[in-house]
Design a protein around this motif. Structure first.
Motif, PDB file in Angstrom:
ATOM      1  N   LEU A   7       3.093 -53.003 -38.253  1.00 29.76           N
ATOM      2  CA  LEU A   7       2.288 -53.806 -39.181  1.00 29.76           C
ATOM      3  C   LEU A   7       1.190 -52.984 -39.853  1.00 29.76           C
ATOM      4  O   LEU A   7       0.829 -53.250 -40.994  1.00 29.76           O
ATOM      5  CB  LEU A   7       1.684 -55.012 -38.464  1.00 29.76           C
ATOM      6  CG  LEU A   7       2.666 -56.140 -38.139  1.00 29.76           C
ATOM      7  CD1 LEU A   7       2.036 -57.146 -37.181  1.00 29.76           C
ATOM      8  CD2 LEU A   7       3.138 -56.828 -39.415  1.00 29.76           C
ATOM      9  N   THR A   8       0.694 -51.967 -39.169  1.00 30.08           N
ATOM     10  CA  THR A   8      -0.357 -51.122 -39.764  1.00 30.08           C
ATOM     11  C   THR A   8       0.190 -50.218 -40.857  1.00 30.08           C
ATOM     12  O   THR A   8      -0.566 -49.736 -41.689  1.00 30.08           O
ATOM     13  CB  THR A   8      -1.077 -50.260 -38.709  1.00 30.08           C
ATOM     14  OG1 THR A   8      -0.159 -49.295 -38.175  1.00 30.08           O
ATOM     15  CG2 THR A   8      -1.679 -51.111 -37.611  1.00 30.08           C
ATOM     16  N   ASP A  19       6.091 -55.728 -28.712  1.00 31.93           N
ATOM     17  CA  ASP A  19       4.877 -56.219 -29.382  1.00 31.93           C
ATOM     18  C   ASP A  19       3.979 -55.064 -29.807  1.00 31.93           C
ATOM     19  O   ASP A  19       3.395 -55.081 -30.895  1.00 31.93           O
ATOM     20  CB  ASP A  19       4.115 -57.190 -28.483  1.00 31.93           C
ATOM     21  CG  ASP A  19       4.820 -58.527 -28.345  1.00 31.93           C
ATOM     22  OD1 ASP A  19       5.701 -58.837 -29.175  1.00 31.93           O
ATOM     23  OD2 ASP A  19       4.489 -59.267 -27.393  1.00 31.93           O
ATOM     24  N   GLU A  20       3.891 -54.048 -28.959  1.00 32.77           N
ATOM     25  CA  GLU A  20       3.095 -52.863 -29.299  1.00 32.77           C
ATOM     26  C   GLU A  20       3.706 -52.146 -30.513  1.00 32.77           C
ATOM     27  O   GLU A  20       2.987 -51.715 -31.426  1.00 32.77           O
ATOM     28  CB  GLU A  20       3.049 -51.937 -28.089  1.00 32.77           C
ATOM     29  CG  GLU A  20       2.024 -50.839 -28.183  1.00 32.77           C
ATOM     30  CD  GLU A  20       1.960 -49.995 -26.914  1.00 32.77           C
ATOM     31  OE1 GLU A  20       1.383 -48.891 -27.013  1.00 32.77           O
ATOM     32  OE2 GLU A  20       2.465 -50.404 -25.851  1.00 32.77           O
ATOM     33  N   SER A  80       2.985 -54.195 -33.632  1.00 32.19           N
ATOM     34  CA  SER A  80       1.597 -53.976 -34.068  1.00 32.19           C
ATOM     35  C   SER A  80       1.463 -52.661 -34.823  1.00 32.19           C
ATOM     36  O   SER A  80       0.792 -52.593 -35.856  1.00 32.19           O
ATOM     37  CB  SER A  80       0.652 -53.987 -32.866  1.00 32.19           C
ATOM     38  OG  SER A  80       0.590 -55.258 -32.299  1.00 32.19           O
ATOM     39  N   ALA A  81       2.090 -51.620 -34.314  1.00 30.67           N
ATOM     40  CA  ALA A  81       2.045 -50.323 -34.991  1.00 30.67           C
ATOM     41  C   ALA A  81       2.730 -50.393 -36.349  1.00 30.67           C
ATOM     42  O   ALA A  81       2.233 -49.848 -37.343  1.00 30.67           O
ATOM     43  CB  ALA A  81       2.696 -49.246 -34.117  1.00 30.67           C
ATOM     44  N   ARG A 128       2.783 -42.257 -36.942  1.00 32.53           N
ATOM     45  CA  ARG A 128       3.061 -43.670 -36.689  1.00 32.53           C
ATOM     46  C   ARG A 128       4.551 -43.986 -36.723  1.00 32.53           C
ATOM     47  O   ARG A 128       5.028 -44.790 -35.929  1.00 32.53           O
ATOM     48  CB  ARG A 128       2.327 -44.557 -37.704  1.00 32.53           C
ATOM     49  CG  ARG A 128       0.834 -44.591 -37.512  1.00 32.53           C
ATOM     50  CD  ARG A 128       0.481 -45.117 -36.162  1.00 32.53           C
ATOM     51  NE  ARG A 128      -0.031 -46.470 -36.276  1.00 32.53           N
ATOM     52  CZ  ARG A 128      -0.521 -47.132 -35.260  1.00 32.53           C
ATOM     53  NH1 ARG A 128      -0.586 -46.595 -34.078  1.00 32.53           N
ATOM     54  NH2 ARG A 128      -0.961 -48.354 -35.412  1.00 32.53           N
TER      55      ARG A 128
END
Length: 186
Positions: A88-89, A81-82, A85-86, A53
């Motif tokens: 945030l995980t 944005d992608e 999102s990554a 990640r």
């Protein structure tokens, strides 16, 4: 011995992903952005296959930056944005601060001052959480906010933010000769 073979294959795939990403960075620095994106994309496939990640976030950010340099703001924003999102995980707060800053700068370049301000404020929140308030990226974030306030004719807030940005630029020894066009503009 099968575990050793699997471990070596995994290590080789990580190395290949890093090499592709580094070659992409060299091409991006030379302005060969299409080829850089192609290498970043290959590296991204490897990183995803490995569930890496952190490297995925870096590569997505690099792809977005290449799109931005080409003036392809919509594609850059989608890719940022992608990456967000990554990030945030994984709760990668420093990366989130940087990604939101680059997203804000891209929105500003695309002419969406209100969305740029929102992204810059999100970035500031992450900068404060991490304590990384004395970085080049923090400077860029402040400059987005200076531009926003100046554009709204809110000169008092613009000056206040500009003083902070100038102080930070001096501490970081940033100059108008910097490679980064956003730093030069600031």
């Amino acid at each position: 011995d099968a575990a050793i073979v699997d471990e070596r294959a995994d290590l080789d795939a990580r190395l290949i992903s890093r090499i592709l990403g580094n070659r992409g960075a060299v091409l991006a620095a030379r302005g060969v952005l299409g080829q850089a994106r192609a290498l970043y994309s290959q590296a991204l496939q490897e990183a995803r296959a490995l569930s890496d990640r952190q490297h995925e976030i870096v590569l997505l950010s690099n792809i977005a930056a290449a799109f931005r340099q080409e003036g392809k703001f919509a594609r850059a924003l989608k890719t940022y944005d992608e990456a967000i999102s990554a990030a945030l995980t994984t709760d990668a707060r420093q990366e989130l601060a940087e990604l939101y800053t680059h997203r804000a700068s891209t929105l500003e370049s695309a002419g969406d001052a209100r969305a740029a301000q929102k992204a810059a404020l999100a970035a500031l929140e992450y900068f404060e959480q991490t304590g990384a308030v004395r970085t080049r990226c923090h400077f860029l974030c402040l400059m987005v906010l200076v531009s926003f306030e100046h554009g709204r004719a809110n000169l008092k807030d613009a000056r206040f933010l500009a003083v902070d940005a100038r102080e930070l630029a001096n501490r970081l020894e940033l100059t108008s000769d910097d490679r980064n066009p956003d730093v030069r503009r600031g």
